[in-house]
Design an enzyme around this catalytic site. Structure first.
Site, short mmCIF file in Angstrom:
data_model
loop_
_atom_site.label_atom_id
_atom_site.label_comp_id
_atom_site.label_asym_id
_atom_site.label_seq_id
_atom_site.Cartn_x
_atom_site.Cartn_y
_atom_site.Cartn_z
N THR A 104 0.81 -1.23 0.01
CA THR A 104 0.08 -0.02 -0.06
C THR A 104 1.07 1.25 -0.13
O THR A 104 1.80 1.37 0.88
CB THR A 104 -0.85 -0.06 1.28
OG1 THR A 104 -1.65 -1.16 1.29
CG2 THR A 104 -1.89 1.41 1.17
N LYS A 180 -6.78 1.22 -3.52
CA LYS A 180 -6.64 0.73 -2.22
C LYS A 180 -6.68 1.63 -1.13
O LYS A 180 -7.17 1.40 -0.04
CB LYS A 180 -5.16 0.11 -2.18
CG LYS A 180 -4.82 -0.60 -0.88
CD LYS A 180 -5.64 -1.67 -0.84
CE LYS A 180 -5.22 -2.21 0.62
NZ LYS A 180 -3.92 -2.81 0.81
N LYS A 248 0.11 4.39 9.38
CA LYS A 248 0.72 4.67 7.91
C LYS A 248 -0.25 5.12 6.74
O LYS A 248 0.03 6.04 6.24
CB LYS A 248 1.58 3.18 7.42
CG LYS A 248 1.79 3.46 5.89
CD LYS A 248 2.81 1.95 5.84
CE LYS A 248 1.59 1.01 5.59
NZ LYS A 248 0.93 0.98 4.32
#
Length: 309
Positions: A104, A180, A248
């Site tokens: 990601t 995503k 994150k």
């Protein structure tokens, strides 16, 4: 589109053998592909050997005979290190081979990596994944992919082996990464909301198991509520996806939204709860640990882990 079932077999290198990468590598082995894996963890490597794959001592060794490289690491920095760091794969991969990136990351990073690989005519597939460790182990992931038609064609047999659904989102790297991040936007908010609601239920004196049963049969349910609240009920915070993952990912989302001058207040609030939970020492526990932060703030009681019999 749903992934087809290609009979083609090839040499595949899998870099990164955490819960997702290990499951994907095992699925490739079951489908008859010749798999060489690499992970800095000796334990992860030993597990993969038991499944029928070979282990390399470095990423570059892993890709020596591979036509497809599947990189399943955490973020763009780790992907960059796999490609261009010491023992990296970029100088070793032949022109026409495919690098499938499942980390990601920000769309701009996917575009940057693709551009660098194009210097040596290496194909790049921006292919982040969703579904968790169980679906990875069963070859049933969802893949959100973008890249050139040639990259898709050469990687299809690998995608078929690891995914139940492969969404072909466009020809340009970065589209898969963007989709995503929308998924992570929702997932991060849904987990934080589930934690907030369940701790409130505790404060109200409700039986949490009953609340879970009712909500999973009602309109307030979500996949994340159903999947993560059992951690709270069992007092078991071993990670499916850790607090740090959402620190994150929601951080990346904040940067993306700021660049677009777009407000994301719900994601911002969720990020603050993940940051607080990480700061309290629970960063590597499951993201449902946000419930423990709410409990500490409010004095609520949550179930504790059952003693092993």
């Amino acid at each position: 589109m749903s992934a087809g079932k290609s009979a083609e077999k090839s040499n595949v290198a899998v870099i990164g053998l955490g819960s997702m990468g290990f499951g994907m590598a095992s699925s490739l082995v079951r489908r008859g592909h010749a798999v060489v894996g690499y992970d800095p963890s000796a334990t992860a490597a030993e597990r993969l050997v038991a499944s029928g794959a070979r282990i390399a001592e470095s990423p570059s060794e892993a890709v020596a005979n591979a036509s497809v490289v599947l990189c399943v690491v955490v973020n763009s920095a780790q992907t960059d290190a796999v490609l261009f760091g010491d023992g990296g794969v970029f100088p070793v991969m032949p022109p026409g081979s495919v690098f499938i990136s499942s980390a990601t990351m920000a769309p701009s990073e996917a575009k940057r990596l693709s551009s660098r690989l194009a210097e040596r005519e290496i194909l790049y597939l921006d292919a982040p994944i969703s579904g968790g460790a169980a679906k990875a182990a069963n070859g049933a992931l969802t893949i959100m992919a973008s890249g050139s038609p040639n990259a898709f064609a050469r990687a299809r047999h690998v995608l078929d082996a690891v995914a139940a659904k492969v969404y072909r989102l466009g020809d340009e790297p970065g589209i898969g990464a963007s989709v995503k991040m929308i998924n992570q936007h929702l997932a991060g908010i849904h987990i934080a909301a589930a934690c907030e609601a369940m701790v409130l239920a505790s404060k109200l004196g409700l039986d949490l198991s009953t609340v879970y049963e009712v909500i999973t049969a009602s309109a307030g349910n979500s996949w994340m509520f159903e999947n993560r609240v059992p951690h709270i009920l069992d007092g078991d915070y071993r990670p499916l996806s850790s607090v740090e993952i959402f620190v994150k990912d929601l951080g990346i989302l904040q940067d993306m939204a700021r660049a677009e001058r777009y407000p994301v207040p719900l994601a911002a609030a969720a990020l603050q709860m993940y940051l607080a939970t990480s700061g309290a020492g629970m960063g590597h526990d499951d993201a449902a640990s946000v419930a423990r932060t709410y409990a500490k703030l409010s004095g609520a009681s949550l179930p504790t882990a059952k003693a092993a019999s």
